[in-house]
Design a protein around this motif. Structure first.
Motif, PDB file in Angstrom:
ATOM      1  N   SER A  27      -7.463   3.520   9.037  1.00 34.96           N
ATOM      2  CA  SER A  27      -8.670   2.973   8.119  1.00 34.96           C
ATOM      3  C   SER A  27      -9.920   3.603   8.333  1.00 34.96           C
ATOM      4  CB  SER A  27      -8.816   1.361   8.141  1.00 34.96           C
ATOM      5  OG  SER A  27      -7.661   0.724   8.388  1.00 34.96           O
ATOM      6  N   ILE A  28     -10.441   4.138   9.444  1.00 33.62           N
ATOM      7  CA  ILE A  28     -11.714   4.790   9.439  1.00 33.62           C
ATOM      8  C   ILE A  28     -11.718   6.212   8.750  1.00 33.62           C
ATOM      9  CG2 ILE A  28     -13.126   5.916  11.324  1.00 33.62           C
ATOM     10  CD1 ILE A  28     -13.344   2.950  11.153  1.00 33.62           C
ATOM     11  N   VAL A  29     -10.385   6.806   9.067  1.00 27.40           N
ATOM     12  CA  VAL A  29     -10.182   7.936   8.118  1.00 27.40           C
ATOM     13  C   VAL A  29     -10.236   7.956   6.587  1.00 27.40           C
ATOM     14  CG1 VAL A  29      -8.463   9.687   7.598  1.00 27.40           C
ATOM     15  CG2 VAL A  29      -8.862   9.155   9.981  1.00 27.40           C
ATOM     16  N   GLY A  30      -9.640   6.431   6.183  1.00 22.48           N
ATOM     17  CA  GLY A  30      -9.723   6.303   4.724  1.00 22.48           C
ATOM     18  C   GLY A  30     -11.127   5.894   4.335  1.00 22.48           C
ATOM     19  N   ALA A  31     -12.067   5.258   5.328  1.00 22.77           N
ATOM     20  CA  ALA A  31     -13.182   5.082   4.984  1.00 22.77           C
ATOM     21  C   ALA A  31     -14.089   6.435   4.666  1.00 22.77           C
ATOM     22  CB  ALA A  31     -13.926   4.355   6.088  1.00 22.77           C
ATOM     23  N   MET A  32     -13.864   7.188   5.546  1.00 20.39           N
ATOM     24  CA  MET A  32     -14.690   8.575   5.413  1.00 20.39           C
ATOM     25  C   MET A  32     -14.044   9.265   4.211  1.00 20.39           C
ATOM     26  SD  MET A  32     -14.108  12.123   7.842  1.00 20.39           S
ATOM     27  CE  MET A  32     -12.294  12.415   7.034  1.00 20.39           C
ATOM     28  N   LEU A  33     -13.010   9.201   3.675  1.00 15.61           N
ATOM     29  CA  LEU A  33     -12.626   9.806   2.460  1.00 15.61           C
ATOM     30  C   LEU A  33     -13.185   9.034   1.361  1.00 15.61           C
ATOM     31  CD1 LEU A  33      -8.635  10.481   3.178  1.00 15.61           C
ATOM     32  CD2 LEU A  33     -10.812  12.276   3.321  1.00 15.61           C
ATOM     33  N   ALA A  34     -13.535   7.768   1.387  1.00 14.75           N
ATOM     34  CA  ALA A  34     -13.940   6.968   0.478  1.00 14.75           C
ATOM     35  C   ALA A  34     -15.587   7.357   0.276  1.00 14.75           C
ATOM     36  CB  ALA A  34     -13.888   5.517   0.647  1.00 14.75           C
ATOM     37  N   ASP A  35     -16.083   7.605   1.354  1.00 13.30           N
ATOM     38  CA  ASP A  35     -17.328   7.922   1.379  1.00 13.30           C
ATOM     39  C   ASP A  35     -17.743   9.487   0.646  1.00 13.30           C
ATOM     40  OD1 ASP A  35     -18.569   6.003   2.455  1.00 13.30           O
ATOM     41  OD2 ASP A  35     -18.257   6.496   4.633  1.00 13.30           O
ATOM     42  N   SER A  59      -7.255   8.498  -9.329  1.00 10.68           N
ATOM     43  CA  SER A  59      -6.428   8.604  -7.936  1.00 10.68           C
ATOM     44  C   SER A  59      -6.883   7.490  -7.097  1.00 10.68           C
ATOM     45  CB  SER A  59      -6.782   9.763  -7.523  1.00 10.68           C
ATOM     46  OG  SER A  59      -6.457  10.743  -8.188  1.00 10.68           O
ATOM     47  N   MET A  60      -7.969   7.255  -6.942  1.00  9.18           N
ATOM     48  CA  MET A  60      -8.358   5.842  -6.097  1.00  9.18           C
ATOM     49  C   MET A  60      -8.066   4.625  -6.439  1.00  9.18           C
ATOM     50  SD  MET A  60      -9.843   7.142  -3.397  1.00  9.18           S
ATOM     51  CE  MET A  60     -10.614   5.986  -2.459  1.00  9.18           C
ATOM     52  N   ALA A  61      -7.689   4.428  -7.962  1.00 11.25           N
ATOM     53  CA  ALA A  61      -7.459   3.074  -8.375  1.00 11.25           C
ATOM     54  C   ALA A  61      -5.659   2.868  -8.256  1.00 11.25           C
ATOM     55  CB  ALA A  61      -7.783   3.089  -9.706  1.00 11.25           C
ATOM     56  N   ILE A  62      -5.183   4.107  -8.463  1.00  8.96           N
ATOM     57  CA  ILE A  62      -3.733   4.008  -8.232  1.00  8.96           C
ATOM     58  C   ILE A  62      -3.347   3.651  -6.746  1.00  8.96           C
ATOM     59  CG2 ILE A  62      -1.505   5.299  -7.975  1.00  8.96           C
ATOM     60  CD1 ILE A  62      -2.744   6.903 -10.754  1.00  8.96           C
ATOM     61  N   ILE A  63      -3.862   4.312  -5.949  1.00  5.69           N
ATOM     62  CA  ILE A  63      -3.773   4.247  -4.299  1.00  5.69           C
ATOM     63  C   ILE A  63      -4.229   2.646  -3.978  1.00  5.69           C
ATOM     64  CG2 ILE A  63      -4.628   4.877  -1.932  1.00  5.69           C
ATOM     65  CD1 ILE A  63      -4.907   7.754  -3.268  1.00  5.69           C
ATOM     66  N   THR A  64      -5.396   2.119  -4.479  1.00  7.60           N
ATOM     67  CA  THR A  64      -5.827   0.879  -4.155  1.00  7.60           C
ATOM     68  C   THR A  64      -4.634   0.003  -4.557  1.00  7.60           C
ATOM     69  OG1 THR A  64      -8.230   1.546  -4.120  1.00  7.60           O
ATOM     70  CG2 THR A  64      -7.628  -0.815  -4.333  1.00  7.60           C
ATOM     71  N   ALA A  65      -4.224   0.165  -5.792  1.00 12.03           N
ATOM     72  CA  ALA A  65      -3.214  -0.935  -6.345  1.00 12.03           C
ATOM     73  C   ALA A  65      -1.844  -0.732  -5.483  1.00 12.03           C
ATOM     74  CB  ALA A  65      -2.885  -0.260  -7.842  1.00 12.03           C
ATOM     75  N   LEU A  88      -6.901  -0.568   2.641  1.00 10.34           N
ATOM     76  CA  LEU A  88      -5.906   0.366   3.423  1.00 10.34           C
ATOM     77  C   LEU A  88      -5.328  -0.562   4.838  1.00 10.34           C
ATOM     78  CD1 LEU A  88      -4.957   3.122   3.648  1.00 10.34           C
ATOM     79  CD2 LEU A  88      -7.015   3.797   4.933  1.00 10.34           C
ATOM     80  N   VAL A  89      -6.107  -1.210   5.353  1.00 14.51           N
ATOM     81  CA  VAL A  89      -5.771  -2.189   6.575  1.00 14.51           C
ATOM     82  C   VAL A  89      -4.390  -2.909   6.094  1.00 14.51           C
ATOM     83  CG1 VAL A  89      -6.293  -3.936   8.201  1.00 14.51           C
ATOM     84  CG2 VAL A  89      -8.166  -2.147   7.882  1.00 14.51           C
ATOM     85  N   PHE A  90      -4.707  -3.853   5.212  1.00 17.09           N
ATOM     86  CA  PHE A  90      -3.737  -4.688   5.030  1.00 17.09           C
ATOM     87  C   PHE A  90      -2.627  -3.977   4.145  1.00 17.09           C
ATOM     88  CE2 PHE A  90      -7.410  -7.277   5.407  1.00 17.09           C
ATOM     89  CZ  PHE A  90      -7.060  -8.145   6.527  1.00 17.09           C
ATOM     90  N   GLY A  91      -2.864  -2.915   3.454  1.00 17.29           N
ATOM     91  CA  GLY A  91      -1.643  -2.278   2.820  1.00 17.29           C
ATOM     92  C   GLY A  91      -0.761  -1.613   3.914  1.00 17.29           C
TER      93      GLY A  91
END
Length: 708
Positions: A683-691, A390-396, A588-591
């Motif tokens: 992006s901070i919310v995204g960082a929390m989810l990544a953690d 899931s993270m790979a698809i979102i990152t792509a 996430l920032v640039f996306g």
């Protein structure tokens, strides 16, 4: 941190002498905080360019050769003909008063030229060409050319105030509302808005942070302990701007709020760890409580130090920018983060020693969060491949959006839509025509007054006038007077031609410049060159700064941040786990920017490096705890579960405080600052989810452990 460590003994001394510590800190920071009262904004050219920049050098050469191109356009609507006798008299009185202002070099009005040209059809056509009278003949424009002086940035505001006062005393008294536009007007508006925005956002952020801290800590004394250090350091960094003589710009105006929001994270981790230790210890007398305070502060000091260093590194990477304003933001923010670590540690220890702040009783809400985190630790570890996929698809998807990001800057949109500078600009463009001067210089080795060269310039002007992105042109081919200053160099080899264009962004200006320069190459004689000059090409240079600054800043930030993570953890597997976890919020920032069409400009260019420096903070706390549990003998799965329970709550609360704090900027009337707040918050919310999702999965990969 072990009780025999040097820092522990320092903090224990602070805990036993808290009032002395607080008094010493007050004496140290009070002069810096008071110096901030003398802060003055500056959004002039010098804060965006280095002195030896070739574009700035060419601009200064243009000013020396053809005089200052900073012109204030003053337009008003006459009841009838703008060249009628009573209107002409009114214009003459206004010009007489404006010419007496120190800092004004030249003033031109329709009536002044009409005195020599007359008011016939040919003269009116010429005045329309010069931009002094509208096509319907009712809107008159006065052009006030500012004097070229070294201190213009310091005195511009005062000169404009005097211009407005004199115009009010003539046109205003006569019932002719005046509208003002020009580069100098925009600079002045930005300076005034900078101070207004800085105070507004700091106040709103303070209130919002106080409410969020109450939700997280549930003790007013704990809220005060968390708020005091960042508030004090915000004032200190402002004072440092004043004492070092650095300009306070629209970009750096967000620094006090950034310090306030980011600084709360360390305090939340300190208080959260103190709560946990206090619950485990039970009832304590004063001395035992103070010893517990010192031990708790010493335990979080090391991870907090490294989060301060990584956040500072994210900011310090901005020092690679060629824009002095962004460079200042990076350097002063980095210094602020380090001062904040010291202040939070000392003030937090002293205040907890003075105030008895027992942990709040457990609530069902808190139990639910604990249950959610416990469930996550179980489900994430069991579905690790699903999480990775899931993270790979979102990152792509995000990287595909990042490829769509375009650099652009629209300075006037740094002001609120209803700001008088913007409404006046729109009014003048609608009623008097385009007023923004796009200057060109024609260079002819044999002299520009050659008939063939003049014919070529006239042909170029006709082609330019026919373009939809050009209102009109004016130059030596139209020469009868000098409404905007000299149009011919002293040696006769260069001539100035002005195209009046709509106010737009750097991309819009760049397209017009390229097209008009190509037209010059087509129609001018061989050896004669036409190139853009004056202020706007300098403005276009900002795009190059933004792009190069973003790339270098992010690259430097990435190297420094992850090197520091490796230094703290001293473990290659843990450091490698931190890399994709913290590059995800950058993607996430640039996306987000790419898919939503948010441009990369002087405000949003800083987000990537800043978010990386901030996002890694919670990762460090998570990994620091995970490593401690592993050293205590727990398996990977057990260590992840314990880390979720012990650190997950602080990670969630610290991330939400940061996200909502940045979201305050989304209320800005400045579009660029609002974009900064929205993207940084998400992006901070995204960082929390990544953690909480990606990092635990990465920690579980490795050689299979033997079952004990």
């Amino acid at each position: 941190m072990p009780p025999h460590s040097r820092l522990y003994h320092i903090l224990k001394l602070v805990a036993t002498r808290p009032w002395t510590t607080l008094l010493a800190l007050l004496v140290a920071v009070a002069p810096l905080a008071m110096a901030g009262a003398a802060l003055k904004p500056d959004n002039s050219l010098s804060v965006w360019f280095v002195d030896d920049d070739p574009a700035l050098v060419r601009y200064r050469q243009f000013v020396r050769e053809f005089a200052n191109d900073e012109v204030v356009a003053i337009a008003y609507r006459a009841p009838g003909d703008a060249l009628a006798a009573d209107e002409a008299q009114l214009q003459r009185r206004t010009v007489d008063r404006l010419r007496r202002i120190d800092g004004v070099q030249l003033v031109t009005a329709p009536a002044i030229l009409a005195d020599s040209l007359g008011t016939g059809a040919q003269a009116r056509a010429y005045l329309q060409k010069a931009g002094l009278v509208s096509e319907d003949g009712r809107t008159a424009t006065l052009l006030v050319q500012m004097a070229a002086r070294d201190d213009i940035d310091a005195v511009r505001g005062d000169i404009l105030d005097r211009i407005r006062a004199e115009v009010a005393a003539t046109l205003g008294v006569a019932g002719r509302p005046a509208h003002f536009a020009g580069i100098g007007v925009l600079y002045d508006a930005l300076n005034r808005q900078t101070i207004k925005d800085s105070g507004f956002f700091l106040g709103i952020a303070f209130l919002v942070m106080g409410a969020l801290l109450w939700v997280a800590l549930r003790r007013w004394r704990a809220v005060a302990i968390a708020l005091i250090p960042p508030v004090v350091v915000s004032s200190v960094t402002t004072g440092l701007f004043v004492l070092t003589g650095r300009p306070f710009t629209q970009v750096t105006s967000i620094l006090p709020m950034l310090v306030l929001v980011i600084g709360l994270s360390d305090a939340i981790h300190l208080v959260a760890h103190y709560y946990a230790e206090r619950r485990a210890a039970g009832a304590l007398d004063r001395d035992a409580r103070r010893e517990l305070v010192a031990r708790s502060a010493a335990w979080v000091a090391r991870p907090n130090l490294f989060t301060a260093l990584t956040t500072a590194a994210g900011f310090l990477a901005l020092a690679s920018s060629r824009m002095p304003a962004i460079r200042d933001l990076g350097m002063f923010a980095a210094v602020g983060m380090l001062i904040l670590w010291v202040m939070t540690l000392l003030v937090g220890t002293a205040a907890l020693a003075i105030w008895d702040v027992p942990p709040p009783p457990e609530r069902p809400q808190g139990d639910r969060l604990d249950r959610v985190l416990a469930a996550l630790s179980t489900h994430v570890t069991r579905r690790r491949w699903a999480v990775l996929g899931s993270m790979a698809i979102i990152t792509a998807i995000l990287l595909a959006g990042a490829a769509r990001v375009r650099a652009d800057t629209y300075t006037i949109e740094l002001l609120p839509p209803d700001h008088v500078a913007r409404t006046d600009s729109r009014w003048i463009e609608q009623n008097a025509g385009n007023y923004t001067p796009l200057e060109f210089v024609v260079r002819a080795p044999g002299g520009v007054l050659n008939a063939q060269v003049i014919q070529g310039i006239a042909q170029w002007q006709r082609r330019a006038d026919a373009r939809p992105d050009v209102g009109r042109t004016f130059g030596v081919a139209d020469f009868r007077a000098m409404p905007g200053g000299p149009y011919l160099s002293a040696d006769g080899r260069e001539a100035r031609v002005t195209a009046f264009v709509p106010m737009t962004s750097t991309r819009g200006f760049a397209g017009t410049v390229r097209a008009l320069e190509k037209e010059g190459d087509r129609v001018l004689p061989d050896g004669v060159i036409l190139r853009a000059s004056g202020y706007l090409p300098l403005y276009l240079r900002i795009v190059d700064y933004v792009v190069s600054g973003t790339i270098w800043g992010l690259a430097i930030s990435t190297v420094i941040v992850f090197a520091m993570v490796g230094l703290l953890l001293r473990s290659l597997p843990l450091t490698l786990a931190a890399v994709p976890t913290n590059l995800f919020p950058v993607a996430l920032v640039f996306g987000i920017m790419g898919w939503t069409g948010i441009p990369l400009d002087i405000a949003t260019a800083t987000i990537g490096a800043i978010v990386l420096g901030i996002a890694v903070d919670d990762t460090i706390h998570f990994l620091f705890r995970y490593r401690s549990e592993r050293q205590a003998g727990l398996s990977r799965e057990e260590a992840v579960g314990r880390t979720y329970r012990e650190t997950g709550r602080a990670v969630v609360f610290a991330s939400m405080v940061l996200a909502i704090g940045f979201a305050v900027l989304a209320t800005s009337s400045s579009q660029s600052i609002a974009y900064f707040g929205i993207v940084a918050s998400l992006s901070i919310v995204g960082a929390m989810l990544a953690d909480l999702f990606l990092l635990p999965v990465l920690l579980l990969f490795g050689r299979k452990e033997a079952v004990s």
